[in-house]
Design a protein around this motif. Sequence first.
Motif, PDB file in Angstrom:
ATOM      1  N   GLY A  79     -25.676 114.133  74.756  1.00 53.74           N
ATOM      2  CA  GLY A  79     -25.062 113.342  73.683  1.00 53.74           C
ATOM      3  C   GLY A  79     -23.549 113.346  73.791  1.00 53.74           C
ATOM      4  O   GLY A  79     -22.903 112.299  73.689  1.00 53.74           O
ATOM      5  N   LEU A  80     -22.963 114.519  74.009  1.00 50.68           N
ATOM      6  CA  LEU A  80     -21.513 114.619  74.180  1.00 50.68           C
ATOM      7  C   LEU A  80     -21.066 113.845  75.415  1.00 50.68           C
ATOM      8  O   LEU A  80     -20.000 113.221  75.417  1.00 50.68           O
ATOM      9  CB  LEU A  80     -21.113 116.086  74.313  1.00 50.68           C
ATOM     10  CG  LEU A  80     -21.236 116.953  73.057  1.00 50.68           C
ATOM     11  CD1 LEU A  80     -20.964 118.412  73.404  1.00 50.68           C
ATOM     12  CD2 LEU A  80     -20.272 116.480  71.989  1.00 50.68           C
ATOM     13  N   LEU A  81     -21.877 113.872  76.449  1.00 47.89           N
ATOM     14  CA  LEU A  81     -21.542 113.178  77.696  1.00 47.89           C
ATOM     15  C   LEU A  81     -21.376 111.687  77.472  1.00 47.89           C
ATOM     16  O   LEU A  81     -20.359 111.099  77.850  1.00 47.89           O
ATOM     17  CB  LEU A  81     -22.640 113.448  78.727  1.00 47.89           C
ATOM     18  CG  LEU A  81     -22.456 112.798  80.098  1.00 47.89           C
ATOM     19  CD1 LEU A  81     -21.269 113.413  80.812  1.00 47.89           C
ATOM     20  CD2 LEU A  81     -23.729 112.980  80.936  1.00 47.89           C
ATOM     21  N   TRP A  82     -22.367 111.062  76.827  1.00 45.41           N
ATOM     22  CA  TRP A  82     -22.276 109.606  76.682  1.00 45.41           C
ATOM     23  C   TRP A  82     -21.254 109.189  75.636  1.00 45.41           C
ATOM     24  O   TRP A  82     -20.608 108.143  75.769  1.00 45.41           O
ATOM     25  CB  TRP A  82     -23.645 108.982  76.436  1.00 45.41           C
ATOM     26  CG  TRP A  82     -24.208 109.017  75.055  1.00 45.41           C
ATOM     27  CD1 TRP A  82     -25.161 109.848  74.592  1.00 45.41           C
ATOM     28  CD2 TRP A  82     -23.890 108.146  73.963  1.00 45.41           C
ATOM     29  NE1 TRP A  82     -25.448 109.570  73.274  1.00 45.41           N
ATOM     30  CE2 TRP A  82     -24.688 108.528  72.865  1.00 45.41           C
ATOM     31  CE3 TRP A  82     -23.002 107.080  73.803  1.00 45.41           C
ATOM     32  CZ2 TRP A  82     -24.619 107.887  71.636  1.00 45.41           C
ATOM     33  CZ3 TRP A  82     -22.938 106.438  72.568  1.00 45.41           C
ATOM     34  CH2 TRP A  82     -23.740 106.845  71.504  1.00 45.41           C
ATOM     35  N   VAL A  83     -21.068 110.009  74.596  1.00 46.42           N
ATOM     36  CA  VAL A  83     -20.033 109.686  73.605  1.00 46.42           C
ATOM     37  C   VAL A  83     -18.651 109.722  74.254  1.00 46.42           C
ATOM     38  O   VAL A  83     -17.806 108.858  74.002  1.00 46.42           O
ATOM     39  CB  VAL A  83     -20.092 110.669  72.418  1.00 46.42           C
ATOM     40  CG1 VAL A  83     -18.865 110.499  71.529  1.00 46.42           C
ATOM     41  CG2 VAL A  83     -21.358 110.435  71.603  1.00 46.42           C
ATOM     42  N   GLY A  84     -18.415 110.731  75.105  1.00 46.24           N
ATOM     43  CA  GLY A  84     -17.123 110.834  75.778  1.00 46.24           C
ATOM     44  C   GLY A  84     -16.850 109.659  76.696  1.00 46.24           C
ATOM     45  O   GLY A  84     -15.752 109.084  76.692  1.00 46.24           O
ATOM     46  N   ILE A  85     -17.842 109.275  77.478  1.00 47.40           N
ATOM     47  CA  ILE A  85     -17.665 108.140  78.390  1.00 47.40           C
ATOM     48  C   ILE A  85     -17.500 106.837  77.610  1.00 47.40           C
ATOM     49  O   ILE A  85     -16.666 105.992  77.957  1.00 47.40           O
ATOM     50  CB  ILE A  85     -18.860 108.052  79.363  1.00 47.40           C
ATOM     51  CG1 ILE A  85     -18.798 109.220  80.353  1.00 47.40           C
ATOM     52  CG2 ILE A  85     -18.868 106.722  80.101  1.00 47.40           C
ATOM     53  CD1 ILE A  85     -19.915 109.234  81.368  1.00 47.40           C
ATOM     54  N   ALA A  86     -18.283 106.684  76.549  1.00 47.61           N
ATOM     55  CA  ALA A  86     -18.158 105.476  75.728  1.00 47.61           C
ATOM     56  C   ALA A  86     -16.773 105.382  75.088  1.00 47.61           C
ATOM     57  O   ALA A  86     -16.175 104.300  75.020  1.00 47.61           O
ATOM     58  CB  ALA A  86     -19.245 105.469  74.656  1.00 47.61           C
ATOM     59  N   LEU A  87     -16.245 106.507  74.622  1.00 46.54           N
ATOM     60  CA  LEU A  87     -14.920 106.505  73.998  1.00 46.54           C
ATOM     61  C   LEU A  87     -13.859 106.116  75.014  1.00 46.54           C
ATOM     62  O   LEU A  87     -12.964 105.304  74.713  1.00 46.54           O
ATOM     63  CB  LEU A  87     -14.622 107.891  73.426  1.00 46.54           C
ATOM     64  CG  LEU A  87     -13.269 108.056  72.719  1.00 46.54           C
ATOM     65  CD1 LEU A  87     -13.129 107.057  71.574  1.00 46.54           C
ATOM     66  CD2 LEU A  87     -13.110 109.479  72.198  1.00 46.54           C
ATOM     67  N   ASN A  88     -13.937 106.652  76.219  1.00 43.37           N
ATOM     68  CA  ASN A  88     -12.979 106.270  77.259  1.00 43.37           C
ATOM     69  C   ASN A  88     -13.069 104.777  77.570  1.00 43.37           C
ATOM     70  O   ASN A  88     -12.051 104.106  77.774  1.00 43.37           O
ATOM     71  CB  ASN A  88     -13.228 107.074  78.534  1.00 43.37           C
ATOM     72  CG  ASN A  88     -12.649 108.474  78.472  1.00 43.37           C
ATOM     73  OD1 ASN A  88     -11.816 108.778  77.619  1.00 43.37           O
ATOM     74  ND2 ASN A  88     -13.088 109.333  79.371  1.00 43.37           N
ATOM     75  N   THR A  89     -14.288 104.265  77.604  1.00 44.33           N
ATOM     76  CA  THR A  89     -14.474 102.846  77.902  1.00 44.33           C
ATOM     77  C   THR A  89     -13.831 101.962  76.839  1.00 44.33           C
ATOM     78  O   THR A  89     -13.155 100.973  77.160  1.00 44.33           O
ATOM     79  CB  THR A  89     -15.981 102.526  78.001  1.00 44.33           C
ATOM     80  OG1 THR A  89     -16.561 103.298  79.052  1.00 44.33           O
ATOM     81  CG2 THR A  89     -16.200 101.046  78.290  1.00 44.33           C
ATOM     82  N   VAL A  90     -14.018 102.309  75.571  1.00 44.79           N
ATOM     83  CA  VAL A  90     -13.421 101.533  74.482  1.00 44.79           C
ATOM     84  C   VAL A  90     -11.896 101.529  74.607  1.00 44.79           C
ATOM     85  O   VAL A  90     -11.247 100.488  74.451  1.00 44.79           O
ATOM     86  CB  VAL A  90     -13.841 102.113  73.117  1.00 44.79           C
ATOM     87  CG1 VAL A  90     -13.034 101.475  71.981  1.00 44.79           C
ATOM     88  CG2 VAL A  90     -15.331 101.887  72.885  1.00 44.79           C
ATOM     89  N   VAL A  91     -11.322 102.690  74.904  1.00 46.08           N
ATOM     90  CA  VAL A  91      -9.864 102.789  75.030  1.00 46.08           C
ATOM     91  C   VAL A  91      -9.361 101.952  76.205  1.00 46.08           C
ATOM     92  O   VAL A  91      -8.359 101.239  76.091  1.00 46.08           O
ATOM     93  CB  VAL A  91      -9.441 104.262  75.199  1.00 46.08           C
ATOM     94  CG1 VAL A  91      -7.943 104.362  75.496  1.00 46.08           C
ATOM     95  CG2 VAL A  91      -9.775 105.055  73.943  1.00 46.08           C
ATOM     96  N   ILE A  92     -10.047 102.043  77.324  1.00 48.07           N
ATOM     97  CA  ILE A  92      -9.630 101.285  78.511  1.00 48.07           C
ATOM     98  C   ILE A  92      -9.697  99.787  78.249  1.00 48.07           C
ATOM     99  O   ILE A  92      -8.764  99.037  78.579  1.00 48.07           O
ATOM    100  CB  ILE A  92     -10.517 101.673  79.713  1.00 48.07           C
ATOM    101  CG1 ILE A  92     -10.194 103.106  80.157  1.00 48.07           C
ATOM    102  CG2 ILE A  92     -10.315 100.705  80.876  1.00 48.07           C
ATOM    103  CD1 ILE A  92     -11.145 103.663  81.192  1.00 48.07           C
ATOM    104  N   LEU A  93     -10.779  99.317  77.648  1.00 45.31           N
ATOM    105  CA  LEU A  93     -10.906  97.887  77.360  1.00 45.31           C
ATOM    106  C   LEU A  93      -9.864  97.430  76.341  1.00 45.31           C
ATOM    107  O   LEU A  93      -9.328  96.317  76.445  1.00 45.31           O
ATOM    108  CB  LEU A  93     -12.310  97.586  76.831  1.00 45.31           C
ATOM    109  CG  LEU A  93     -13.470  97.783  77.821  1.00 45.31           C
ATOM    110  CD1 LEU A  93     -14.794  97.493  77.148  1.00 45.31           C
ATOM    111  CD2 LEU A  93     -13.281  96.889  79.047  1.00 45.31           C
ATOM    112  N   ALA A  94      -9.561  98.285  75.372  1.00 46.74           N
ATOM    113  CA  ALA A  94      -8.584  97.925  74.342  1.00 46.74           C
ATOM    114  C   ALA A  94      -7.164  97.862  74.878  1.00 46.74           C
ATOM    115  O   ALA A  94      -6.279  97.268  74.253  1.00 46.74           O
ATOM    116  CB  ALA A  94      -8.657  98.917  73.187  1.00 46.74           C
ATOM    117  N   ASN A  95      -6.938  98.463  76.048  1.00 46.10           N
ATOM    118  CA  ASN A  95      -5.589  98.495  76.624  1.00 46.10           C
ATOM    119  C   ASN A  95      -5.509  97.731  77.945  1.00 46.10           C
ATOM    120  O   ASN A  95      -4.779  98.120  78.864  1.00 46.10           O
ATOM    121  CB  ASN A  95      -5.140  99.935  76.825  1.00 46.10           C
ATOM    122  CG  ASN A  95      -4.805 100.626  75.515  1.00 46.10           C
ATOM    123  OD1 ASN A  95      -3.707 100.475  74.980  1.00 46.10           O
ATOM    124  ND2 ASN A  95      -5.766 101.383  74.982  1.00 46.10           N
ATOM    125  N   GLY A  96      -6.246  96.667  78.019  1.00 46.19           N
ATOM    126  CA  GLY A  96      -6.123  95.767  79.158  1.00 46.19           C
ATOM    127  C   GLY A  96      -6.726  96.246  80.455  1.00 46.19           C
ATOM    128  O   GLY A  96      -6.326  95.793  81.535  1.00 46.19           O
TER     129      GLY A  96
END
Length: 213
Positions: A79-96
């Motif tokens: 659970g921690l694994l996918w939440v961490g990767i998902a959070l990084n993905t959201v940040v990357i997409l939000a910053n171009g």
Amino acid sequence: MFVLLVLALVGGVTVGLIRGGTLDALVRVYVSRPWVFVAAIATLIAGRLVPGLHAAAWVVATVAIVLFAAANSRLPGVGLLWVGIALNTVVILANGGRMPVSLWGAERAGVPVSELRASAQHTPGGADTVLRPATDVIPLAFPNAAAVVSIGDVLVASGIGLFGAVAPVRARRALESRRVRDTPAAGVRPDDDPKADDPDLASAEPADAHLGQ
């Protein structure tokens, strides 16, 4: 981040062994659809090697890890694994398509700003950075491996560490439970027990059958 993940795994497994787990039990842990996890890691590596695929690679990896986590919900740390990767993905997409790195963190970790400006995956953080607290803001001054990591990276490392600390202990208990259950009843000679003649029967059940209990 690689050093952080290695330290998390080694530290987690060390804790697991101290708590009574064994490496033999750990390697017997049943993992469903491991190829999905391997595909997610391979996709992230490809995203680092091919600049134009960075953002897309994180999206694909997030989907893959969600599928992997759904198939292995009983395993500790997924659970921690996918939440961490998902959070990084959201940040990357939000910053171009690139992960912003805190200049404050880079200075304290010893990461040259010139490397950030030349990177196709990272960019120096600034006033226009979106979701700044979730970007790379945590400095890690490892010798010869300085890095600045994000909360998402910490969550991923925590998931890996939790798996290493808990899985071998639960797997050992599951193995011991199976051995007790498979022990021939009083008055029955081992030669009369079919499982004594066929070791494959003793390992037919996944070792983590009771990991979720």
